[in-house]
Motif scaffolding. Structure first.
Motif, PDB file in Angstrom:
ATOM      1  N   PRO A   1      43.927  45.825  11.944  1.00 38.47           N
ATOM      2  CA  PRO A   1      44.884  45.448  10.908  1.00 38.47           C
ATOM      3  C   PRO A   1      44.527  45.900   9.494  1.00 38.47           C
ATOM      4  CG  PRO A   1      44.582  43.627  12.432  1.00 38.47           C
ATOM      5  CD  PRO A   1      43.559  44.664  12.802  1.00 38.47           C
ATOM      6  N   MET A   2      43.269  46.239   9.221  1.00 35.20           N
ATOM      7  CA  MET A   2      42.904  46.742   7.901  1.00 35.20           C
ATOM      8  C   MET A   2      42.694  48.253   7.894  1.00 35.20           C
ATOM      9  SD  MET A   2      40.537  43.886   6.055  1.00 35.20           S
ATOM     10  CE  MET A   2      41.245  42.312   5.578  1.00 35.20           C
ATOM     11  N   GLY A   3      42.797  48.886   9.046  1.00 35.37           N
ATOM     12  CA  GLY A   3      42.701  50.346   9.100  1.00 35.37           C
ATOM     13  C   GLY A   3      41.367  50.888   8.639  1.00 35.37           C
ATOM     14  N   VAL A   4      40.288  50.204   8.971  1.00 35.05           N
ATOM     15  CA  VAL A   4      38.959  50.633   8.519  1.00 35.05           C
ATOM     16  C   VAL A   4      38.572  51.973   9.136  1.00 35.05           C
ATOM     17  CG1 VAL A   4      36.498  50.037   8.456  1.00 35.05           C
ATOM     18  CG2 VAL A   4      38.232  48.251   8.136  1.00 35.05           C
ATOM     19  N   ARG A   5      38.844  52.142  10.419  1.00 29.69           N
ATOM     20  CA  ARG A   5      38.514  53.390  11.113  1.00 29.69           C
ATOM     21  C   ARG A   5      39.789  54.221  11.279  1.00 29.69           C
ATOM     22  NH1 ARG A   5      33.918  52.193  10.292  1.00 29.69           N
ATOM     23  NH2 ARG A   5      34.030  54.285   9.449  1.00 29.69           N
ATOM     24  N   PRO A   6      39.663  55.543  11.209  1.00 29.91           N
ATOM     25  CA  PRO A   6      40.857  56.403  11.218  1.00 29.91           C
ATOM     26  C   PRO A   6      41.413  56.657  12.621  1.00 29.91           C
ATOM     27  CG  PRO A   6      38.882  57.745  10.980  1.00 29.91           C
ATOM     28  CD  PRO A   6      38.424  56.313  10.979  1.00 29.91           C
TER      29      PRO A   6
END
Length: 487
Positions: free
Chosen positions: A189-194
């Motif tokens: 949900p936070m898009g830390v990894r692409p």
């Protein structure tokens, strides 16, 4: 796996890359090519699983992609028009064949394969609960927790089970999964990894950690998967779901500084251009009179180009990297380890002798490699050696998918900057500031309550709960918990 010969592991390591393709008769070959382009994200092991008429075929190996999938016989066995693949960097204690992904499981709905980039920060807590309920784990990878949560789910279909499982998960992840007839991709949900979506000429779709994996197979970039989004790929097309409440985007800023390949585009930013801007900002913040700007290859090159352009000081390849240093049968004794940097890097004396040198690198972890490089440049006759770092001081470990040492082993957490300069033997040392980094990323100024990136390794502000660390599961240290994740 052992440490690569000649390296003392004084560096950060991305822990994996993922790739998936749906609806292409050359699925296995495309997956192998995609993993080859993502080799920088993990060099310890790789695996590919394919599907053909409901049957799953797998091949996993320790080593690099080009070796694991070099055999025509191996590739011929990977039949089908769907495939998922995974590159892995194993943390200490997390190696071995059993942890190589993609993982596979048989469910009542049929076979299921899963590969994951990132780290689940409540996996050990969930694992203990699942074991108490009778679950039998076969790996030490946190990814297997998702499989067991899916097994406990009462949802009717694989997508529903996966959604139900991931709603119980905390952490950073990009996941690709495969059933008998579909590929599933999901980003935390936070898009830390692409995670990116691409499309081939025949209409088949591709998912990958970085756009370079699309480039190598001639796929068109479609878009980045959104934070909290799940996509379902079938031969008929792509379905987008938003089953998880997206949080504020927190893409890992270290992807831009070091981890991603410079020719990738991540969340709308070209990595190479971002690194040049970071170098230029570093020059504005930490100018020093010098004769040459020298990158520590290869990751320091774009930032050094930006630094040189901004400062007006000539850029020179004063250090040459040997790209053919691999593993060896020689046992790396202490005496041999001392030669490590000489095996990987060599000073270009003609460009350094008598010069005031600015060395540009992406980070300092323990400081031992920087110390050897500074000493090597001095031995080549440099009159002065100044070190400039294109990231802020790394004072905190990462729990979201990057293998970092514990805090007591991070030199910037133990020493002030002038002390680090003395330790590495530099005449001066400067890091880019956090605010300067945000300026270089062309981002809004950093706001503590809502920064645009995950920068916890610099600031200690972790955007996702660290349940396993805060509850001290099994009395393990934070370092041991990262090792147990072992991707």
């Amino acid at each position: 796996m052992g440490t690569p010969f000649g390296l003392d592991d004084d560096a950060f390591h991305e822990e994996c890359g993922v790739f998936a393709v749906c609806g292409n008769p050359e699925a296995a070959a495309l997956a192998a090519l995609g993993l080859h382009a993502l080799q920088h994200r993990g060099q310890e092991a790789a695996g590919i699983i394919t599907v053909d008429n409901g049957s799953f075929f797998a091949h996993h190996g320790i080593g690099e992609v080009g070796d694991i999938f070099a055999s025509p016989q191996v590739m011929a066995r990977l039949k089908g028009d769907m495939a998922i693949g995974h590159n892995r960097y194993s943390t200490a204690g997390g190696g071995g064949m059993r942890n190589i992904q993609p993982l596979y499981a048989d469910f009542e709905f049929g076979g299921f394969a899963l590969a994951h980039n990132g780290n689940l920060t409540n996996a050990m807590t969930l694992r203990r609960q699942l074991v108490q309920r009778g679950a039998l784990f076969h790996t030490t990878a946190d990814t297997e927790t998702v499989v067991h949560l899916m097994a406990m789910s009462r949802a009717n279909d694989p997508v529903g089970r996966m959604i139900e499982a991931l709603r119980q998960i905390e952490g950073a992840y990009s996941i690709v999964a495969m059933t008998q007839n579909k590929i599933i991709g999901v980003r935390d949900p936070m898009g830390v990894r692409p995670l990116v979506l691409g499309k081939l000429e025949n209409g088949s779709h591709v998912l990958a950690s970085e756009t370079v994996a699309l480039d190598i197979i001639g796929a068109e970039f479609v878009r980045d998967i959104k934070p909290g989004e799940m996509v379902v790929l079938t031969p008929e097309g792509v379905t987008s779901l938003m089953p998880f409440q997206p949080g504020p985007s927190r893409m890992c800023v270290f992807e831009y500084i070091y981890f991603a390949r410079p020719d990738s585009n991540i969340d709308g930013r070209n990595v190479y251009e971002a690194r040049k801007r970071i170098g230029a900002q570093l020059a504005r913040e930490a100018h020093v009179d010098a004769d040459v700007i020298v990158p520590v290859p290869d990751s320091g090159v774009p930032a050094a180009i930006g630094y040189a352009a901004e400062s007006g000081i000539p850029f020179e390849l004063g250090i040459i990297r040997n790209h053919y240093v691999g593993r060896t049968f020689i046992e790396p004794t202490d005496q041999i380890r001392h030669l490590g940097v000489k095996l990987k890097h060599n000073a270009n004396q003609a460009r350094l002798e008598g010069k005031r040198v600015v060395l540009v690198d992406d980070s300092i972890v323990r400081g031992t490699t920087s110390r050897k490089i500074v000493d090597m440049v001095r031995q080549a006759g440099a009159k002065e050696v100044h070190m400039r770092i294109s990231s802020p001081p790394t004072r905190h470990p990462c729990f979201y998918g990057i293998d970092t040492p514990s805090r007591e082993k991070l030199i910037a957490a133990q020493m002030e900057i002038d002390e680090i300069a003395r330790f590495i033997g530099a005449d001066s040392l400067s890091f880019i500031s956090v605010d300067g980094l945000y300026d270089a990323m062309e981002s809004a100024p950093r706001v503590a309550a809502s920064p645009a990136f995950c920068d916890a390794c610099f600031t200690g502000e972790y955007p996702i709960a660290l349940t396993d660390v805060s509850t001290d599961v099994h009395n393990a240290s934070a370092s041991a918990l990262r090792s147990e994740a072992g991707k």
